[in-house]
Motif scaffolding. Sequence first.
Motif: not given
Length: 310
Positions: A9-16, A46-60, A62-68
Amino acid sequence: MVPPPPISKPHVCLSTVLIMTSLVLMDAYLVEQSQGSRKLGICVMVAVGDLCFLLVLRYVAIWVGAEVKTAKRGYAMILWFLYVFVLEIKVYFVYQNYKADRKSLDLIARKALTLLLSICIPALYVLLVATEHMEYVRTFKKKEDLRNRLFWVIVDMLDVLDIQANLWEPQKKGLPLWAEGIMFFYCYILLLVLPCVSLCEISMQGIGIMPHRMMLYPMLSMLTVNITTIFIRGSNMVFFRDARVSSIFMGKNMLAIGMKVCMFVQYQRHQHHTPPGPDLQHSDPAQLPTGLRKSRDQPACLEELARDNT
């Protein structure tokens, strides 16, 4: 069924936090460069774009934090590609706005943009590699050798960013349009591909990682960074009289070429002088053939018989 690996979880939060902070700061540049009624439209976009990117980042993320803590870096490559792809698009529009308004010589803001990129991009790469979480690398020497390899990747990224920063930092005479386009997108491709090659090389090595055998990135970076950037800077200096060419990075690339050539030569010599076959002296007795196992156990049996006879 194999349970999923634990998520750091620290890795996920820091990278996000690192990714979203850098993107929001780039958005601030875009909004500040807009004027009049366009400012509100750019802010919403840019606010809408960042929101869409954040939705994708939420899953990616977590997957990165699982394989770290594993030997794989597949999702880390996906996250890197997405981040640099989006970030460099924003950088391109900021650079074009500065180019359209050459009268505005806000030196501090332009230098701050270069500083932002030179901190956030290498920092994310260090987070994605996560050498401190590589528990399967048990020896200190091997881990330090791996960190030294990764340090060269960071230096190459800073080298590429220095070339790209020449496009928006103030200069007396601008380069031709075609030269600026080639420089920007060449640096764009290098930032996308080279760190992914390094992450792929780490993932391919697996648990039994051997840093001295990771030769793909050094060869590729010598051709695309060390040699090519010398020609780019030399051409800007000779043909376009660009006074901002970094002589320090040119010297760094010349030294890097010499060091990498010596490293390749030593690696080839090591490959030729390495005897084929397993090392029987340090191998596991259970994995040896029966005849070799008996020959290794024979001295011990003779010693036991000698002690029984006395």
